[in-house]
Each structure stands twice: as C-alpha cells, then as structure tokens.
Motif scaffolding. Sequence first.
Motif, PDB file in Angstrom:
ATOM      1  N   LEU A  17       0.891  -1.121   0.073  1.00  0.00           N
ATOM      2  CA  LEU A  17      -0.075   0.001  -0.031  1.00  0.00           C
ATOM      3  C   LEU A  17       0.920   1.312  -0.033  1.00  0.00           C
ATOM      4  CD1 LEU A  17      -2.751  -0.979   2.568  1.00  0.00           C
ATOM      5  CD2 LEU A  17      -3.010  -0.601   0.155  1.00  0.00           C
ATOM      6  N   GLY A  18       1.916   1.086   0.726  1.00  0.00           N
ATOM      7  CA  GLY A  18       2.638   2.447   0.996  1.00  0.00           C
ATOM      8  C   GLY A  18       3.602   2.606  -0.480  1.00  0.00           C
ATOM      9  N   GLU A  19       3.975   1.489  -1.124  1.00  0.00           N
ATOM     10  CA  GLU A  19       4.704   1.614  -2.347  1.00  0.00           C
ATOM     11  C   GLU A  19       3.289   2.298  -3.500  1.00  0.00           C
ATOM     12  OE1 GLU A  19       5.900  -2.224  -3.410  1.00  0.00           O
ATOM     13  OE2 GLU A  19       7.811  -2.005  -2.219  1.00  0.00           O
ATOM     14  N   ALA A  20       2.146   1.918  -3.488  1.00  0.00           N
ATOM     15  CA  ALA A  20       1.281   2.188  -4.216  1.00  0.00           C
ATOM     16  C   ALA A  20       0.942   3.651  -4.050  1.00  0.00           C
ATOM     17  CB  ALA A  20      -0.162   1.501  -4.199  1.00  0.00           C
ATOM     18  N   LEU A  21       0.936   4.064  -3.070  1.00  0.00           N
ATOM     19  CA  LEU A  21       0.621   5.476  -2.524  1.00  0.00           C
ATOM     20  C   LEU A  21       1.789   6.449  -2.937  1.00  0.00           C
ATOM     21  CD1 LEU A  21      -0.858   7.574  -1.011  1.00  0.00           C
ATOM     22  CD2 LEU A  21       0.572   7.128   1.087  1.00  0.00           C
ATOM     23  N   ALA A  22       3.069   5.832  -2.960  1.00  0.00           N
ATOM     24  CA  ALA A  22       4.163   6.649  -3.549  1.00  0.00           C
ATOM     25  C   ALA A  22       4.223   6.797  -4.955  1.00  0.00           C
ATOM     26  CB  ALA A  22       5.613   6.023  -2.828  1.00  0.00           C
ATOM     27  N   THR A  23       3.966   5.611  -5.669  1.00  0.00           N
ATOM     28  CA  THR A  23       3.831   5.644  -7.312  1.00  0.00           C
ATOM     29  C   THR A  23       2.610   6.616  -7.582  1.00  0.00           C
ATOM     30  OG1 THR A  23       4.420   3.390  -7.249  1.00  0.00           O
ATOM     31  CG2 THR A  23       3.506   4.366  -9.223  1.00  0.00           C
ATOM     32  N   VAL A  24       1.462   6.585  -6.769  1.00  0.00           N
ATOM     33  CA  VAL A  24       0.390   7.583  -7.082  1.00  0.00           C
ATOM     34  C   VAL A  24       0.803   9.037  -6.886  1.00  0.00           C
ATOM     35  CG1 VAL A  24      -2.160   8.176  -6.834  1.00  0.00           C
ATOM     36  CG2 VAL A  24      -1.374   5.756  -7.037  1.00  0.00           C
ATOM     37  N   ALA A  25       1.693   9.150  -6.027  1.00  0.00           N
ATOM     38  CA  ALA A  25       1.725  10.596  -5.571  1.00  0.00           C
ATOM     39  C   ALA A  25       2.874  11.288  -6.331  1.00  0.00           C
ATOM     40  CB  ALA A  25       2.590  10.514  -4.144  1.00  0.00           C
ATOM     41  N   VAL A  26       3.939  10.456  -6.955  1.00  0.00           N
ATOM     42  CA  VAL A  26       4.608  10.942  -8.092  1.00  0.00           C
ATOM     43  C   VAL A  26       4.055  11.037  -9.253  1.00  0.00           C
ATOM     44  CG1 VAL A  26       6.762  10.042  -9.428  1.00  0.00           C
ATOM     45  CG2 VAL A  26       6.661   9.825  -6.917  1.00  0.00           C
ATOM     46  N   LEU A  64      -7.240  16.942  -4.748  1.00  0.00           N
ATOM     47  CA  LEU A  64      -6.075  16.054  -5.184  1.00  0.00           C
ATOM     48  C   LEU A  64      -5.402  15.252  -4.256  1.00  0.00           C
ATOM     49  CD1 LEU A  64      -4.157  15.782  -7.690  1.00  0.00           C
ATOM     50  CD2 LEU A  64      -2.740  17.437  -6.819  1.00  0.00           C
ATOM     51  N   VAL A  65      -5.284  15.737  -3.086  1.00  0.00           N
ATOM     52  CA  VAL A  65      -4.870  14.715  -2.126  1.00  0.00           C
ATOM     53  C   VAL A  65      -5.834  13.491  -1.863  1.00  0.00           C
ATOM     54  CG1 VAL A  65      -4.385  14.512   0.372  1.00  0.00           C
ATOM     55  CG2 VAL A  65      -3.546  16.565  -0.876  1.00  0.00           C
ATOM     56  N   ALA A  66      -7.221  13.938  -1.748  1.00  0.00           N
ATOM     57  CA  ALA A  66      -8.246  13.093  -1.701  1.00  0.00           C
ATOM     58  C   ALA A  66      -8.195  11.953  -2.841  1.00  0.00           C
ATOM     59  CB  ALA A  66      -9.522  13.621  -1.482  1.00  0.00           C
ATOM     60  N   LEU A  67      -7.863  12.504  -4.038  1.00  0.00           N
ATOM     61  CA  LEU A  67      -7.715  11.544  -5.363  1.00  0.00           C
ATOM     62  C   LEU A  67      -6.649  10.442  -4.922  1.00  0.00           C
ATOM     63  CD1 LEU A  67      -8.911  10.882  -8.034  1.00  0.00           C
ATOM     64  CD2 LEU A  67      -7.575  12.795  -8.894  1.00  0.00           C
ATOM     65  N   VAL A  68      -5.466  11.223  -4.777  1.00  0.00           N
ATOM     66  CA  VAL A  68      -4.381  10.247  -4.697  1.00  0.00           C
ATOM     67  C   VAL A  68      -4.566   9.291  -3.631  1.00  0.00           C
ATOM     68  CG1 VAL A  68      -1.866  10.305  -3.797  1.00  0.00           C
ATOM     69  CG2 VAL A  68      -2.748  12.059  -5.412  1.00  0.00           C
ATOM     70  N   LEU A  73      -5.460   3.536  -2.614  1.00  0.00           N
ATOM     71  CA  LEU A  73      -5.952   2.391  -1.936  1.00  0.00           C
ATOM     72  C   LEU A  73      -6.775   1.355  -2.922  1.00  0.00           C
ATOM     73  CD1 LEU A  73      -7.224   1.555   0.761  1.00  0.00           C
ATOM     74  CD2 LEU A  73      -9.158   2.811   0.388  1.00  0.00           C
ATOM     75  N   VAL A  74      -7.264   1.901  -3.939  1.00  0.00           N
ATOM     76  CA  VAL A  74      -7.794   1.001  -5.060  1.00  0.00           C
ATOM     77  C   VAL A  74      -6.670   0.168  -5.626  1.00  0.00           C
ATOM     78  CG1 VAL A  74      -9.019   0.938  -7.142  1.00  0.00           C
ATOM     79  CG2 VAL A  74      -9.849   2.615  -5.183  1.00  0.00           C
ATOM     80  N   ALA A  75      -5.608   0.928  -6.125  1.00  0.00           N
ATOM     81  CA  ALA A  75      -4.626   0.352  -6.794  1.00  0.00           C
ATOM     82  C   ALA A  75      -3.693  -0.659  -5.819  1.00  0.00           C
ATOM     83  CB  ALA A  75      -3.556   1.447  -7.488  1.00  0.00           C
ATOM     84  N   GLY A  76      -3.763  -0.584  -4.567  1.00  0.00           N
ATOM     85  CA  GLY A  76      -2.903  -1.279  -4.051  1.00  0.00           C
ATOM     86  C   GLY A  76      -3.450  -2.728  -3.070  1.00  0.00           C
ATOM     87  N   LEU A  77      -4.741  -2.426  -2.908  1.00  0.00           N
ATOM     88  CA  LEU A  77      -5.436  -3.348  -2.178  1.00  0.00           C
ATOM     89  C   LEU A  77      -5.270  -4.920  -2.823  1.00  0.00           C
ATOM     90  CD1 LEU A  77      -9.131  -1.795  -0.708  1.00  0.00           C
ATOM     91  CD2 LEU A  77      -7.089  -2.783   0.360  1.00  0.00           C
TER      92      LEU A  77
END
Length: 495
Positions: A17-26, A64-68, A73-77
């Motif tokens: 989930l953390g990797e997904a969050l980092a990827t989406v943030a970048v 934008l933060v909510a979208l990220v 969450l959807v991509a990493g679950l």
Amino acid sequence: MRKVLGGTRRSLMRQFLGEALATVAVAALIGLALAEIALPFVNTLGGTKLAIRYLGADGILPPLVALVLGIALVAGLYPAFVLSSFRPAAVLASTRAPGGGRAGARLRGGLVVIQFAIAIAFAIATATMLAQTAHMRDADLGFRRDGLMIVRSLMTGGIDAPQRAAILRALAAVPGVTGVTVGNNAPGDQSTTNFSGYTRPGGSSVKTSVMDVDTGRDYFRVYGARLIAGRLFDTAHADDRALLTLEQRKRTGPNIVINRKAATALGFASPAAALGQTINDGSRPSTIIGVVDDVRFRSPRDPVDPVAYSYNSIDILSPYAAVRYAGDPKAMATAMEAAWKRVVPGVPFDARSVEDNLFRRYYKADAQRSRLFTIGAVLAIAIGCIGLYGLAAFDTTRRVKEIGIRKTLGASTADVLMLLIGQFMRPVILANIVAWPLAYVAMQRWLAGFDDRIALSPMVFLGASLAAVLIASATVLGQAWRVSRAEPARALRYE
C-alpha cells in the motif's frame, strides 16, 4: 523470501500500500506539471479561460490529495491481499513468478477492456461531434450567408425614420454594396419579432402560432431566399400595401409571403395550394401571395418557426439592416462605418458579418467542445495503449518457453506472431462490444438536441474500431515480433 525471513502478512500489506501511495503521489505531481504546461494549449484550442488554483475554496490541492489517497487504496488493495497471501514454499518451488492465475489474467484483461472501451467511445463521440460541427458550418440555411453584413445599430434608440432612410441610402451608395434591405429579424437576432395565432377560413378553429416579420424592399433578394411558389413583394402591385400607414394596415390586412414551415403548419397540401388563400390573425385577414423556402436565422438546435412576412417600407419596429456586398469584409465594414458617421456621427456603428454573428452565438461552443473531445480521445487512446503494452510485455515474458516449444514443433515466426497478436486483440474486440452501445446512446441523445443534425453513421463506429485495432496492433507488434523470432534453444534454456 520476506516471509521466510519472518515478514508478516500485515507488514507486506503495508509495504504494498505504501508503494502504491508513493507511485500515485509521484504520478500526481507529474500530471500536475503536465497540466500546467498543457493548459495554455487547451485554452487556445477550446476557447476557454481555465486556470489552476491550488488553495482557496476552488483550490485543487484538497481534492487532489483525496484523489491520490483513493487511487492508491484501490490500486494497492489487490496486490496487497493477493501477493501477501502466497505461500513461501509454493512460490520458491515455482519456476516463474506467480501471476495471479486465471483470476489475475482476467483482471488484467478486464482493465485493458475498460481502457479501450473508454478510448473507443471517446473516439466515436469525437468523430460524431466533428461531423455535426462541420455539417452546421456547411449546411444550407436557406439564404446566402457569404458577403452579407448585418447592421445592428440601426435599431438604436434616437434614430428617427428620416435618419434611417438616409442611412440606408448612404450604405447603398458605398462602392461594392449590391443591395440593402431592412427587417425586424436577422441571422442571429430575432429579439423584436412576435407571434400571432392564425386560422384558415373553413379550417380548424385551433390557432396556429406564426412569427410575424416586417420586411423592407428587396428583403428576399438581398438575403438570397428561394421562392418556391407564387411571387414576392413588388411595388408595382398596389395591393401589397407597401405604402399604407400602420393604422391603415391594421384595418386592411396586407398580402403576405409565408415560409414552407408555415404552409405545412397551416394545413396546406403543398406550397402551391397556399397561394391566394386567406388566413386571419383575429383582427384582419391576410392573403398569401408567395411561399419561400425555410431560412434558419437561429441556432441549429432550434426548429425553424412558421413565418409570415409582410411588406412595410414605413414603420418597421427596431429594424436590422442587411447589406449585400462584394469584397473584403473588413474593408467593407470600414467603408460602411464611414458612411454611417456622415449621417449619424453621434451613434456608434455596430455591424457584423453573418458568418461572425452566427458562429459566435450558435456554433462556437460546439466547435470548442469538439476540439476538447478530440484532446480527450487522444489521451484516452494513449492510456489504453499503455495498458495494452504492459499486458503484452507481461504475457510475452511469461510465455517464452511456450513459444520455444511451438517453434520446435514446427511453428513459423509468422504463425507465432499471428497467435500473439490475435490473443492481444481479444480485449480490444471486447472493448468494441462494450463501447458501441454506450457511444450510440450518448450520441443519439446529444444529436437529439439539434433540429438540423446528421444521421449517426455506422462508418463512424467502424472507423473508430478499425483505428483502435490498428493502434493496438502497432502497440503490441514489437513485443510479439521479438518473442516470435527468438531461437528455440535460447527460449527452452531461458529458465
């Protein structure tokens, strides 16, 4: 290996989930930078004035933060739950990395189907909107719109009847002007016309709503309207009532010319059948002397109204002047303004070409919307190609040994290439099945908003689908060609 070394499923889920969050943030930062760069281009093409605001009530940072967070969450679950559930012994004993089995393959294919379905639907919508916009620009409006200038300032308060007559004479004397007329409607402007309820003697008692339009001399000639039955107004005919005062015309009804829509609405079997007939608006009878083809002065979204034209050279209320000319529009506008100022220098001159007047009021928004949809379609297709390329790269990498065995058993490079491309085209074909009904319903509803519209052609759907297939084939061709040409010996010792 992490599980063997003591990693728990919860820690692995947090990592994924953390990797997904980092990827989406970048990706969000890159997307924001691209949006800033592309915004002037989008504003130019779409005729908009969009701007990115980061803070405030309409700032984009909170959404934008909510979208990220939501996308992460959807991509990493899915990978968090699936990959963390693998048993270490089964994974380490496998000759290749697990790919999620049949369910994983279906999920990857389903995502590609969704991406290409959106892309194809966008392409169909864009092609339809561009075709409708081109049709509106080139459609027969029932009059000649080239070489025609509308002088709106003639209806300005403070200009009396003698001054209006002097203005019309001055405009007619401008070199290059071939005709001048007046009327209380004009292309793009019909603010001073009204409607009356007409009945036919011996016909239905239900009144038909017809627009009343007062016209000056040479009105139909200047506009280039087409006569389809009878005759037009002529000063040689005294009963056209051209020189009667307003009070006299109220007591004695005028001769009128109606349009084709009015002839149909009043119940005449044909335009010729309306000639010589009398219709009554409740206060006076009017005799039909001619029928002209429908002219579209308003939006293509609005139906053409039934119209009754009467001849009035004395007291047209708030008239618009129409000037037919030959030459450069800017030069003619300058010359007409000079003629105007010689008669009424204190009144501002306001004139526009018919093309400019109609385009600004009725066509510009649809043209801008078409350009924005074109941008969206290109982006949707690009995103779909990225997803398909990822699927092709993943699947071909996992099928190297299979390809080697096929070639050892006699399959040629062309056979393998056709096999791979055919399998990668399945999601694209399924995407067409999903996109066609959605695009058809959406475009039917959009076109229903136009009175003058194109037919929804099957060629638009076929063309969009063919383009999607060709683009998808080009996307996976490189991967398929590389794998299909691999030597069997190298492929079989790959692992």
